[in-house]
Design a protein around this motif. Sequence first.
Motif, PDB file in Angstrom:
ATOM      1  N   LEU A 104      29.341  23.266  -4.055  1.00 50.64           N
ATOM      2  CA  LEU A 104      28.460  24.064  -3.966  1.00 50.64           C
ATOM      3  C   LEU A 104      27.132  24.008  -2.849  1.00 50.64           C
ATOM      4  CD1 LEU A 104      27.949  25.138  -7.901  1.00 50.64           C
ATOM      5  CD2 LEU A 104      28.585  26.735  -5.938  1.00 50.64           C
ATOM      6  N   PRO A 105      27.155  25.189  -2.306  1.00 43.44           N
ATOM      7  CA  PRO A 105      26.257  25.034  -1.704  1.00 43.44           C
ATOM      8  C   PRO A 105      24.338  24.400  -1.890  1.00 43.44           C
ATOM      9  CG  PRO A 105      26.043  27.092  -1.690  1.00 43.44           C
ATOM     10  CD  PRO A 105      26.998  27.023  -2.653  1.00 43.44           C
ATOM     11  N   GLY A 106      23.657  23.342  -2.179  1.00 45.28           N
ATOM     12  CA  GLY A 106      22.690  23.080  -2.463  1.00 45.28           C
ATOM     13  C   GLY A 106      23.018  22.658  -3.965  1.00 45.28           C
ATOM     14  N   TYR A 107      21.811  22.424  -3.952  1.00 46.07           N
ATOM     15  CA  TYR A 107      20.828  22.376  -5.382  1.00 46.07           C
ATOM     16  C   TYR A 107      20.698  23.046  -6.698  1.00 46.07           C
ATOM     17  CZ  TYR A 107      18.580  20.128  -9.742  1.00 46.07           C
ATOM     18  OH  TYR A 107      18.218  20.418 -10.413  1.00 46.07           O
ATOM     19  N   TYR A 126      32.510  30.325  -7.745  1.00 39.91           N
ATOM     20  CA  TYR A 126      33.891  29.735  -8.270  1.00 39.91           C
ATOM     21  C   TYR A 126      34.837  30.353  -6.929  1.00 39.91           C
ATOM     22  CZ  TYR A 126      37.973  29.081 -10.529  1.00 39.91           C
ATOM     23  OH  TYR A 126      39.538  28.284 -10.852  1.00 39.91           O
ATOM     24  N   HIS A 127      35.112  31.027  -7.066  1.00 42.35           N
ATOM     25  CA  HIS A 127      35.729  31.693  -6.574  1.00 42.35           C
ATOM     26  C   HIS A 127      35.967  31.989  -4.565  1.00 42.35           C
ATOM     27  CE1 HIS A 127      38.443  33.626  -9.165  1.00 42.35           C
ATOM     28  NE2 HIS A 127      37.184  34.378  -9.794  1.00 42.35           N
ATOM     29  N   ALA A 128      34.068  31.597  -4.435  1.00 46.91           N
ATOM     30  CA  ALA A 128      34.487  31.253  -2.946  1.00 46.91           C
ATOM     31  C   ALA A 128      34.439  29.261  -2.894  1.00 46.91           C
ATOM     32  CB  ALA A 128      33.298  32.295  -2.136  1.00 46.91           C
ATOM     33  N   HIS A 129      33.300  28.744  -3.358  1.00 53.10           N
ATOM     34  CA  HIS A 129      33.318  27.321  -3.129  1.00 53.10           C
ATOM     35  C   HIS A 129      34.090  26.342  -3.689  1.00 53.10           C
ATOM     36  CE1 HIS A 129      30.030  28.585  -0.301  1.00 53.10           C
ATOM     37  NE2 HIS A 129      29.477  29.352  -1.495  1.00 53.10           N
ATOM     38  N   ILE A 130      34.808  26.729  -5.168  1.00 58.31           N
ATOM     39  CA  ILE A 130      34.835  25.952  -5.985  1.00 58.31           C
ATOM     40  C   ILE A 130      36.122  26.084  -6.413  1.00 58.31           C
ATOM     41  CG2 ILE A 130      34.951  24.884  -8.225  1.00 58.31           C
ATOM     42  CD1 ILE A 130      32.286  25.779  -8.644  1.00 58.31           C
ATOM     43  N   ALA A 131      37.024  27.191  -6.533  1.00 55.13           N
ATOM     44  CA  ALA A 131      38.686  27.427  -5.909  1.00 55.13           C
ATOM     45  C   ALA A 131      39.282  26.792  -5.259  1.00 55.13           C
ATOM     46  CB  ALA A 131      39.062  28.865  -6.264  1.00 55.13           C
ATOM     47  N   LYS A 140      44.612  27.255 -12.700  1.00 55.03           N
ATOM     48  CA  LYS A 140      45.431  27.676 -13.662  1.00 55.03           C
ATOM     49  C   LYS A 140      44.296  28.295 -15.231  1.00 55.03           C
ATOM     50  CE  LYS A 140      49.798  26.860 -13.669  1.00 55.03           C
ATOM     51  NZ  LYS A 140      50.516  26.543 -14.027  1.00 55.03           N
ATOM     52  N   TYR A 141      43.653  27.562 -15.700  1.00 54.04           N
ATOM     53  CA  TYR A 141      43.023  26.927 -17.010  1.00 54.04           C
ATOM     54  C   TYR A 141      41.717  28.402 -16.764  1.00 54.04           C
ATOM     55  CZ  TYR A 141      40.376  25.496 -20.641  1.00 54.04           C
ATOM     56  OH  TYR A 141      39.736  26.329 -21.768  1.00 54.04           O
ATOM     57  N   TRP A 142      40.929  28.320 -15.390  1.00 53.47           N
ATOM     58  CA  TRP A 142      40.275  29.110 -15.251  1.00 53.47           C
ATOM     59  C   TRP A 142      40.400  29.903 -15.405  1.00 53.47           C
ATOM     60  CZ3 TRP A 142      35.877  27.034 -18.295  1.00 53.47           C
ATOM     61  CH2 TRP A 142      35.949  25.554 -18.106  1.00 53.47           C
ATOM     62  N   GLU A 143      41.568  30.392 -14.966  1.00 50.95           N
ATOM     63  CA  GLU A 143      41.939  32.126 -14.606  1.00 50.95           C
ATOM     64  C   GLU A 143      42.353  32.912 -15.029  1.00 50.95           C
ATOM     65  OE1 GLU A 143      42.972  32.048 -10.027  1.00 50.95           O
ATOM     66  OE2 GLU A 143      40.936  30.718  -9.506  1.00 50.95           O
ATOM     67  N   ARG A 144      42.897  31.723 -16.713  1.00 57.08           N
ATOM     68  CA  ARG A 144      43.379  32.578 -17.281  1.00 57.08           C
ATOM     69  C   ARG A 144      43.008  33.047 -18.262  1.00 57.08           C
ATOM     70  NH1 ARG A 144      48.794  29.004 -19.382  1.00 57.08           N
ATOM     71  NH2 ARG A 144      50.547  29.510 -17.319  1.00 57.08           N
ATOM     72  N   ARG A 145      42.876  34.411 -18.720  1.00 54.21           N
ATOM     73  CA  ARG A 145      42.338  34.921 -19.595  1.00 54.21           C
ATOM     74  C   ARG A 145      41.851  34.423 -21.226  1.00 54.21           C
ATOM     75  NH1 ARG A 145      40.723  40.097 -17.891  1.00 54.21           N
ATOM     76  NH2 ARG A 145      41.982  40.525 -15.986  1.00 54.21           N
ATOM     77  N   ASP A 146      41.174  34.103 -22.144  1.00 53.67           N
ATOM     78  CA  ASP A 146      40.764  34.078 -23.672  1.00 53.67           C
ATOM     79  C   ASP A 146      40.991  35.011 -24.546  1.00 53.67           C
ATOM     80  OD1 ASP A 146      39.010  34.389 -23.715  1.00 53.67           O
ATOM     81  OD2 ASP A 146      37.344  33.372 -23.104  1.00 53.67           O
ATOM     82  N   ILE A 147      41.321  34.591 -25.607  1.00 46.86           N
ATOM     83  CA  ILE A 147      41.393  35.270 -26.865  1.00 46.86           C
ATOM     84  C   ILE A 147      40.611  36.690 -26.496  1.00 46.86           C
ATOM     85  CG2 ILE A 147      39.731  34.101 -28.663  1.00 46.86           C
ATOM     86  CD1 ILE A 147      42.156  34.511 -30.776  1.00 46.86           C
ATOM     87  N   SER A 148      39.291  36.590 -25.524  1.00 47.60           N
ATOM     88  CA  SER A 148      38.587  38.118 -25.895  1.00 47.60           C
ATOM     89  C   SER A 148      39.207  38.252 -24.672  1.00 47.60           C
ATOM     90  CB  SER A 148      36.897  37.352 -25.477  1.00 47.60           C
ATOM     91  OG  SER A 148      37.121  36.405 -24.525  1.00 47.60           O
TER      92      SER A 148
END
Length: 405
Positions: A104-107, A126-131, A140-148
């Motif tokens: 991530l770009p900076g504190y 997330y999509h630009a700097h982490i994924a 896969k875990y973070w981009e899958r949908r949960d029960i909601s």
Amino acid sequence: MATKPKRVIDDAVVRQEAGTKDKLLDRAFAFAFKGLVYAQIWEDPVVDMAGLDIRPDSRVVTIASGSCNVLSYLTADPAQIVALDLNRGHIALGHLKLAAAKHLPGYERFRRFCGDADHLENVALYHAHIAPHLDSESRKYWERRDISGRKRIAHFSRGIYRQGLLGRFIGLSHLMAKLYRIDLEAILDAPTLEDQRTAFEATLAPVFDRKFIRWLTNQPASLFGLGIPPAQFTHLAGDERMAEVLRRRLEKLACDFAVADNYFAWQAFGRGYGKGEDAPVPPYLERRNYAAVRDRADRVSLRRTSYTDFLKGEPDSSLDRYILLDAQDWMNPVQLTELWREITRTARPGARVLFRTSAEPDLLPGRVDDAVLSQWDYRAQQSADLTRRDRSSIYGGVHLYVLRG
């Protein structure tokens, strides 16, 4: 060959010697534990580091949980940290936090993503700097949908600390408090420790005398949200009603430490960290530690396996610091002895082991083979001091062992 993680969760929780009713409770907890439990770990890393005395050449092995402590240990400058967990949500969360620290770009963005964890901008970050830097399983875990029906990464735009088993439990506690016309955040507004105690005695303490609360807290399933399995419930309660135990633990959290310096109180009573620059946060989120955490993040590796299975694959005399959280509360004497044999085999001279127990006493004497445990020195006075200083206030005891010789 190591046991599959899903099976290990069942083996760790389900007591084979228990009756049918208790086994059903154990299996219900094991099922609940397979989802994300802790978005924030509830062990105080400042206390941990005081007991562990981490050195620049230390190889540290710990349970990952919410990974707040994993990243916070980096401030002590160890050579390596291996973080283990059976829960795939915890492993994915650890990878996410490490990638956030590095990319991530900076504190300010890092603090907003992992600290506030409730800004709409976080999904785009997330999509630009982490994924792009995540392993495939974590992505896969973070981009899958949960029960909601929402993608899990969206929790960082709506409040990740309100998610997971513990986050939902705290939310339910706040809802019940409203039904009793209690403002939990009043403790956070108290300017002094005396005012904190006044607020606790006037609002929270009387709740534990209500018949419904006393009945509810006496049901093992009622504390699943705290990550407490039925076997640990028994250790925690002892000969008392659970309502009395919980009242004392909550009293310590609310009254023994200034809220201006206790982020655990903010999580419990405010459902998140404070927003101000001076608001208390874990060490890894403090501005002064940002560069160290970012630059040392590559020293951490996360593995989805059990503690004992990991140690079996390590060479003799190869590790220095062991953090077990409260995992031993779940273990029987055979499992404890197997674990401590592996700890002893892999420990370098001067190695330290730190763990917590739901009840106050150390649970190892009489349950771990004395031929193994006698090689370790229990630091009783230091353990008592660490217990007193532990700001999370959830556990009865913090315990420190040091390898003899």
